[in-house]
Design an enzyme around this catalytic site. Structure first.
Site, PDB file in Angstrom:
ATOM      1  N   GLU A 120       1.789  -9.661 -10.512  1.00 11.36           N
ATOM      2  CA  GLU A 120       2.049 -10.758  -9.586  1.00 11.36           C
ATOM      3  C   GLU A 120       3.085 -11.724 -10.162  1.00 11.36           C
ATOM      4  O   GLU A 120       3.791 -12.410  -9.419  1.00 11.36           O
ATOM      5  CB  GLU A 120       0.729 -11.494  -9.282  1.00 11.36           C
ATOM      6  CG  GLU A 120       0.692 -12.112  -7.906  1.00 11.36           C
ATOM      7  CD  GLU A 120      -0.700 -12.526  -7.453  1.00 11.36           C
ATOM      8  OE1 GLU A 120      -1.005 -12.350  -6.278  1.00 11.36           O
ATOM      9  OE2 GLU A 120      -1.484 -13.046  -8.272  1.00 11.36           O
TER      10      GLU A 120
ATOM     11  N   HIS B  92      -7.891  13.605 -19.443  1.00 11.43           N
ATOM     12  CA  HIS B  92      -8.216  14.831 -18.697  1.00 11.43           C
ATOM     13  C   HIS B  92      -7.755  14.725 -17.253  1.00 11.43           C
ATOM     14  O   HIS B  92      -8.230  15.450 -16.392  1.00 11.43           O
ATOM     15  CB  HIS B  92      -9.716  15.108 -18.807  1.00 11.43           C
ATOM     16  CG  HIS B  92     -10.133  15.300 -20.238  1.00 11.43           C
ATOM     17  ND1 HIS B  92     -10.311  16.540 -20.801  1.00 11.43           N
ATOM     18  CD2 HIS B  92     -10.320  14.396 -21.236  1.00 11.43           C
ATOM     19  CE1 HIS B  92     -10.621  16.396 -22.083  1.00 11.43           C
ATOM     20  NE2 HIS B  92     -10.622  15.101 -22.372  1.00 11.43           N
TER      21      HIS B  92
ATOM     22  N   LYS C  94      -0.711 -11.049   4.917  1.00  8.39           N
ATOM     23  CA  LYS C  94      -1.644 -12.028   5.505  1.00  8.39           C
ATOM     24  C   LYS C  94      -1.226 -12.375   6.922  1.00  8.39           C
ATOM     25  O   LYS C  94      -2.048 -12.400   7.835  1.00  8.39           O
ATOM     26  CB  LYS C  94      -1.648 -13.323   4.682  1.00  8.39           C
ATOM     27  CG  LYS C  94      -2.402 -13.230   3.386  1.00  8.39           C
ATOM     28  CD  LYS C  94      -2.546 -14.617   2.798  1.00  8.39           C
ATOM     29  CE  LYS C  94      -2.878 -14.552   1.333  1.00  8.39           C
ATOM     30  NZ  LYS C  94      -2.707 -15.809   0.640  1.00  8.39           N
TER      31      LYS C  94
HETATM   32  O1  PA5 Z   1      -2.757 -15.630  -9.181  1.00  3.05           O
HETATM   33  C1  PA5 Z   1      -2.826 -16.110  -8.065  1.00  3.05           C
HETATM   34  O2  PA5 Z   1      -2.361 -17.221  -7.792  1.00  3.05           O
HETATM   35  C2  PA5 Z   1      -3.510 -15.349  -6.941  1.00  3.05           C
HETATM   36  O3  PA5 Z   1      -3.906 -14.077  -7.350  1.00  3.05           O
HETATM   37  C3  PA5 Z   1      -4.736 -16.123  -6.457  1.00  3.05           C
HETATM   38  O4  PA5 Z   1      -5.621 -16.285  -7.534  1.00  3.05           O
HETATM   39  C4  PA5 Z   1      -5.447 -15.383  -5.315  1.00  3.05           C
HETATM   40  O5  PA5 Z   1      -4.554 -15.132  -4.272  1.00  3.05           O
HETATM   41  C5  PA5 Z   1      -6.614 -16.205  -4.793  1.00  3.05           C
HETATM   42  O6  PA5 Z   1      -6.190 -17.442  -4.321  1.00  3.05           O
HETATM   43  P1  PA5 Z   1      -7.195 -18.618  -4.057  1.00  3.05           P
HETATM   44  O7  PA5 Z   1      -7.835 -18.990  -5.329  1.00  3.05           O
HETATM   45  O8  PA5 Z   1      -6.350 -19.722  -3.486  1.00  3.05           O
HETATM   46  O9  PA5 Z   1      -8.221 -18.119  -3.059  1.00  3.05           O
END
Ligand code: PA5
Length: 446
Positions: A287, A308, A422
């Site tokens: 990410e 394996h 989303k």
């Molecule tokens: O690293 C990040 O920012 C994302 O992976 C968030 O943790 C994830 O989308 C969850 O978001 P939130 O805590 O706002 O529900």
């Protein structure tokens, strides 16, 4: 304990042009200084860099004591969250807790929800909880993410039916200090809350109540975990020579391999207890770096299991991969192979050896095989999977990721690409305001 994680490049350096490596070490050193001085892209999300040194003992104590209250009233604690809002906690809990242990009131199990939308999972979870004393830690920084919000709606409904007016004592919400639906709901319904600092993003938040509360509720020592973080920060922040700084070395190798066409980094573990740590690592790097058409694709294998299956690809498939092995030097377990009079299985040559030794030799043998097969292999070695070592390891990866993303030329602290699915999902589900998008998706045959 001093910083005890080691990075070993004995099976990686032969794949690196020394001049390019030197250049990338230099760039990594500059990136580290930019992170420390708040000059790097995404500077509003750099709160995690010095958090280990700034976190207050009183905050840790508050989290610990609330977690003890939760433990006393629970056989099962459900941690609701997705991405950075659950992976760090799950990684630490699974690495530190016994593999097999029957939960009981006061010594609860931790289960997870809100990290996917599978109907059967949630249906079975609701049924399972009906006969359990349970509590819920709902975690969402934005307070508006669909998956955890939906899971919380389902579980809150169950809690109200089961515990009536006392249901609110079963909830701890971890969210933004002032905004978002979860904050508003928590205040209206009187839940205990913990706030997530504005300047710490989800995947860098394991040292905030996001990770600390569930880790403490699982019975893991958060004081030791936090100490590991600060020991790593003390060392890695002050080591200005990038040649001696493992976070810079890791960043330099990653970027060098990437530039030489190795677009996939496979992280390998030899201990299933750190499987989720590698999932956390994948989220952290994937990410943070996968944007603007760039970035190493982070993948994982569990060894020796996957020798394996994917092992064949690693040994002889396309040579666009480098490997990073995350190896815990000491599991603390002694399992001696027994001598057998008949030796029908032919394993007496292993008699009296500890299984840990067998695993170590499998690791070393695989390192040689993979590097001879054309895969550069980096080793990241840490002493054990206790909370202190995990704290050190997680800070190392967070810092290395911040540095590496900067060298790659992206902002490692945003995730604009997460919005695309989303919007489409909201439109398809008929959320007000998404009518036009719904229409255009329908025209595409969705
Ligand atoms: O690293 C990040 O920012 C994302 O992976 C968030 O943790 C994830 O989308 C969850 O978001 P939130 O805590 O706002 O529900």
């Amino acid at each position: 304990m001093a910083f005890s994680l080691e990075i070993n490049d004995r099976f990686a350096s032969e794949f690196a042009d020394p001049k390019v490596f030197e250049l990338l070490l230099k760039e990594s050193g500059t990136a580290l200084q930019n992170l420390l001085s708040g000059k790097s892209p995404g500077s509003e999300f750099l709160g995690w860099v010095k958090l280990p040194q700034e976190i207050q003992q009183s905050e840790l104590e508050k989290i610990h004591s609330e977690a003890q209250r939760f433990r006393k009233q629970s056989e099962t604690i459900v941690v609701i969250g997705i991405g950075g809002s659950y992976l760090g906690a799950k990684a630490v809990i699974e690495a530190s807790k016994p593999y097999f242990k029957t939960p009981s009131l006061g010594s609860p199990e931790i289960v997870y929800a809100g990290h996917h939308l599978d109907a059967r999972y949630h249906s079975e979870l609701l049924e399972y909880l009906e006969n359990k004393e349970f509590s819920i830690n709902v975690v969402s920084k934005s307070g508006t993410t669909t998956e955890p919000a939906l899971a919380f709606r389902l579980l809150w409904d169950l809690a109200k039916k089961k515990y009536g007016a006392k249901a609110k004592d079963r909830i701890v919400a971890t969210t933004d200090g002032s905004k978002g639906a979860l904050r508003k709901m928590s205040e209206e319904l009187g839940f205990t809350t913990f706030s997530i600092p504005d300047n710490v993003g989800g995947r860098y938040s394991v040292l905030t109540p996001v990770g600390l509360f569930p880790i403490a509720a699982a019975g893991v020592d958060i004081f030791s975990f936090c100490k590991g973080f600060s020991e790593a920060a003390d060392f890695l922040i002050s080591e200005t020579s990038s040649h001696k700084n493992p976070a810079c070395i890791y960043s330099a190798y990653r970027n060098l391999f990437y530039r030489s066409g190795k677009k996939i980094e496979v992280i390998a573990n030899y201990n299933p207890s750190i499987r989720t740590l590698t999932e956390w690592w994948k989220q952290l790097f994937g990410e943070s770096e996968g944007k603007q058409g760039k970035g190493i694709f982070p993948a994982s294998v569990e060894l020796t299991t996957d020798l394996h299956s994917l092992g064949q690809y690693l040994q002889e498939g396309e040579r666009n991969i480098f490997e990073t092995v995350l190896y815990s030097k000491n599991t603390g377990a002694k399992v001696l192979v027994p001598q057998d009079g008949d030796d029908l299985d032919g394993l007496n040559f292993l008699a009296s050896k500890n299984l840990e030794e067998v695993n170590l030799q499998a690791f070393l043998g695989t390192l040689v095989a993979h590097s001879e097969g054309g895969i550069p292999c980096l080793e990241i070695l840490f002493p054990d999977t206790g909370p202190n070592s995990l704290g050190q390891t997680m800070y190392f990866f967070e810092l290395a990721c911040g540095i590496s993303g900067n060298v790659l030329g992206v902002n490692p602290f945003d995730q604009p690409g997460v919005e695309a699915y989303k919007k489409n999902m909201f439109a398809l589900l008929g959320k007000p305001g998404f009518e036009n998008l719904r229409e255009s998706l329908r025209k595409k045959g969705v």
